[in-house]
Design a protein around this motif. Sequence first.
Motif, short mmCIF file in Angstrom:
data_model
loop_
_atom_site.label_atom_id
_atom_site.label_comp_id
_atom_site.label_asym_id
_atom_site.label_seq_id
_atom_site.Cartn_x
_atom_site.Cartn_y
_atom_site.Cartn_z
N PHE A 112 19.72 -74.12 34.80
CA PHE A 112 20.91 -73.89 33.97
C PHE A 112 20.91 -74.82 32.75
CE2 PHE A 112 23.19 -72.59 38.13
CZ PHE A 112 22.62 -71.34 38.04
N CYS A 113 20.60 -76.08 32.96
CA CYS A 113 20.57 -77.04 31.85
C CYS A 113 19.48 -76.65 30.84
CB CYS A 113 20.33 -78.45 32.38
SG CYS A 113 21.68 -79.10 33.39
N ALA A 114 18.34 -76.18 31.34
CA ALA A 114 17.27 -75.76 30.44
C ALA A 114 17.69 -74.57 29.59
CB ALA A 114 16.02 -75.42 31.25
N VAL A 115 18.43 -73.62 30.20
CA VAL A 115 18.90 -72.45 29.45
C VAL A 115 19.88 -72.87 28.35
CG1 VAL A 115 20.26 -70.34 29.63
CG2 VAL A 115 18.51 -70.84 31.34
N TYR A 116 20.80 -73.79 28.65
CA TYR A 116 21.75 -74.25 27.64
C TYR A 116 21.03 -74.98 26.50
CZ TYR A 116 25.87 -73.05 30.39
OH TYR A 116 26.87 -72.36 31.06
N ALA A 117 20.08 -75.84 26.84
CA ALA A 117 19.33 -76.57 25.80
C ALA A 117 18.53 -75.59 24.93
CB ALA A 117 18.41 -77.60 26.45
N PHE A 118 17.90 -74.59 25.56
CA PHE A 118 17.11 -73.60 24.82
C PHE A 118 18.01 -72.78 23.90
CE2 PHE A 118 15.27 -69.28 24.63
CZ PHE A 118 14.09 -69.59 23.98
N THR A 119 19.19 -72.39 24.38
CA THR A 119 20.11 -71.59 23.57
C THR A 119 20.58 -72.36 22.34
OG1 THR A 119 20.88 -70.44 25.56
CG2 THR A 119 22.27 -70.30 23.61
N MET A 120 20.94 -73.63 22.50
CA MET A 120 21.38 -74.43 21.36
C MET A 120 20.26 -74.63 20.35
SD MET A 120 23.95 -77.31 22.97
CE MET A 120 22.76 -77.87 24.21
N PHE A 121 19.05 -74.83 20.83
CA PHE A 121 17.92 -75.01 19.93
C PHE A 121 17.66 -73.73 19.12
CE2 PHE A 121 13.35 -74.70 19.06
CZ PHE A 121 13.15 -75.88 18.35
N VAL A 122 17.71 -72.57 19.78
CA VAL A 122 17.47 -71.30 19.09
C VAL A 122 18.55 -71.03 18.06
CG1 VAL A 122 17.36 -68.80 19.41
CG2 VAL A 122 16.15 -70.31 20.98
N CYS A 123 19.80 -71.30 18.37
CA CYS A 123 20.90 -71.07 17.42
C CYS A 123 20.74 -71.94 16.17
CB CYS A 123 22.24 -71.34 18.09
SG CYS A 123 22.69 -70.13 19.35
N CYS A 124 20.40 -73.20 16.36
CA CYS A 124 20.18 -74.10 15.21
C CYS A 124 19.01 -73.62 14.37
CB CYS A 124 19.96 -75.53 15.69
SG CYS A 124 21.40 -76.30 16.46
N LEU A 125 17.93 -73.22 15.04
CA LEU A 125 16.75 -72.76 14.31
C LEU A 125 17.04 -71.47 13.56
CD1 LEU A 125 13.98 -74.08 14.13
CD2 LEU A 125 13.15 -72.45 15.81
N LEU A 126 17.82 -70.57 14.16
CA LEU A 126 18.20 -69.33 13.47
C LEU A 126 19.01 -69.62 12.21
CD1 LEU A 126 19.20 -66.92 16.39
CD2 LEU A 126 17.46 -66.51 14.65
N TYR A 127 19.90 -70.59 12.28
CA TYR A 127 20.73 -70.94 11.11
C TYR A 127 19.85 -71.41 9.95
CZ TYR A 127 23.98 -73.54 8.16
OH TYR A 127 24.70 -74.01 7.09
N PHE A 128 18.94 -72.32 10.22
CA PHE A 128 18.08 -72.85 9.14
C PHE A 128 17.08 -71.81 8.65
CE2 PHE A 128 19.37 -76.83 11.32
CZ PHE A 128 19.95 -77.48 10.23
N GLU A 129 16.59 -70.97 9.54
CA GLU A 129 15.64 -69.94 9.12
C GLU A 129 16.32 -68.90 8.25
OE1 GLU A 129 11.78 -68.36 8.91
OE2 GLU A 129 12.52 -70.26 9.74
N HIS A 130 17.55 -68.53 8.59
CA HIS A 130 18.30 -67.57 7.77
C HIS A 130 18.57 -68.14 6.39
CE1 HIS A 130 21.99 -65.60 6.25
NE2 HIS A 130 21.45 -64.51 6.77
#
Length: 636
Positions: free
Chosen positions: A150-168
């Motif tokens: 569960f902790c790994a899923v939350y960490a992965f989700t936050m990382f992907v959201c931040c990366l999506l923001y900067f990539e956009h």
Amino acid sequence: MILSALLTSVGINLALCFLFFALYSILRKQPGNAGVYAPRLVAHGKSQERGDFSLERLLPSAGWVRMAWQPSEDELLSVSGLDGVVFMRIFIFSLRIFTFAAVIGVFILLPVNYMGDQPSLDFTGVQNKTLETFTISNVGDGSNRLWIHFCAVYAFTMFVCCLLYFEHAYISAKRLACFCSSKPQPQEFTVLVRSIPVTSGRSVSNTVESFFTEIYSSTYLSHNVVRRTSKLKNLINDADNLYGKLVRLRSGNGSEQRFKRTGFMGLSGRRVDLLEQYEKQLEDVEDNVRTEQSSVAMKEVRAAFVSFKTRLGAAIALHIRQGINPTEWTTERAPHPQDVYWPFFSASFTRRWICSILVIVAFTVLTVLFLIPVLIVQGLANLDQLEGFFPFLKSILRISFISHVVTGYLPSLILQLFLYFVPPIMVVFSSIQGYVALSEIEKSACIKVLWFSIWNIFFANVLSGSALYRFSVLLEPKEIPNLLAVAVPGQATFFIAYVVTSGWTGTALELVRFMPLISSFMQRKFCGSSNDELEVPSIPYHGVIPRILFFGLLGVTYFFLAPLILPFLLVFLCMGYIIYRNQSLIKKDEDDQNDPTISSFYEELATAYQDPALVPVRYSTNGERINSPLLGVPES
């Protein structure tokens, strides 16, 4: 599937990848293959078809990897355009995401899954363990170790959201910079008007001109009415082909190419002079062109490209309804003049709507029929079920290597062979939906291929029971989440093998380009054609992008369920980045034109959407191209 079966599949696909790399390295050095592996250089006249023999041509090398890696993003932008840059950013973005996921999955989640409820790691006999041992299925229900997942899923989700923001933000800035630095494009000042109501006694051209002159008097510039010119285009294509043959015959050095027998395969019959024959055929086609063009003006279609003096005028006409009836005077964005797909302009609003419904039905039927090879594949993946269907193969399937190949490599290979036919079929479906731009057809085909892959490769393989069992699940929707919770981890082994077969070998196969190579060889040997009028191909985005997105879906899904898939996914992304970067540098680019003045741009805009068939070029019998005497238009 046991671990050794997966390693067998990896070994086979890895050997095939190295074989394809070596073949590409050798074939690209042969001068006769320049039109296949360096079409951009041939189109720009920078490639030589002849050369002295060198032993280096027969030795594989990795020089193409260095040449694909070295160019910067700005150089890639100048060569392949913004589409090529954004396409490569998909690989970069995916590599960043799944590198982070692989660090967590391989070094944290994978040992936790392997341990299960055991207090420590035990690697004895690991090669004979099933791959389910490395999935979350090996962790007991209610185990406290699930909190790590569960902790790994939350960490992965936050990382992907931040990366999506900067990539956009990065892609948006790059797109804005390209728009500001480029010259004005005709499609920015033009809208396509369809379903034009025409009263008796008036032509479509007069109706359009009077309508837009009255309503948009300050911004209206000109218009081009679409006409039915399919027959005329075929005649002009015939003339172009004959003209190309004449040029090649006149430039030939030997007389063997000029004279040919009329019998079977040129082996029997009387001997004829091809030069005289082609000249006579060209004259006949030219007469037919004159006759057909004289009647084209009466074949108007109720559609027109309307150009405006400003982008604001075009935007206003695009977003405002032009009439009371919503099915008349419909407006849409005009495609680039070289991106226009002409065959579907004569379709009415009702016909386009009916065609869209028929395409949806055909897509659904194809999706259902594709379940047959999926069931065959799942039968091969289950060795016990395969022995039950074919008892006489039991002794053969007991051989260790054979069983590893059948369960680890053959299922994904068969599925991949069936999937090769899907992207061309989706292009055909999209082309009859009423789109007027080739890019819109490719985008629609891309979406269809993606949804087809998600259903037929992911869900159909996950729900790989009998047809009756599938139907019973649909009758009890509340049981679907519970079913997926058990079935998705259970199919991790198949999808790992699929990534290796489809991702690794399929991407390496794209590098070799067997079909264009065979076609080029046949044309050179039997048709006598050359690369004089080579058309530089473009990357088939409708087949590549859905594959990348589907593998991204597999990576996100199995990140915590079966993290063993992540290293294989990273290898695919690294291979894809190098291979498609190489393909982007050797394939189609955008036209490089000088910025025009305002007056010359308006002149260009007024004729940008002129159907090419309406301004044919006349060919003289001595091989020279002259202007058309019918329209008096200078050659473009």
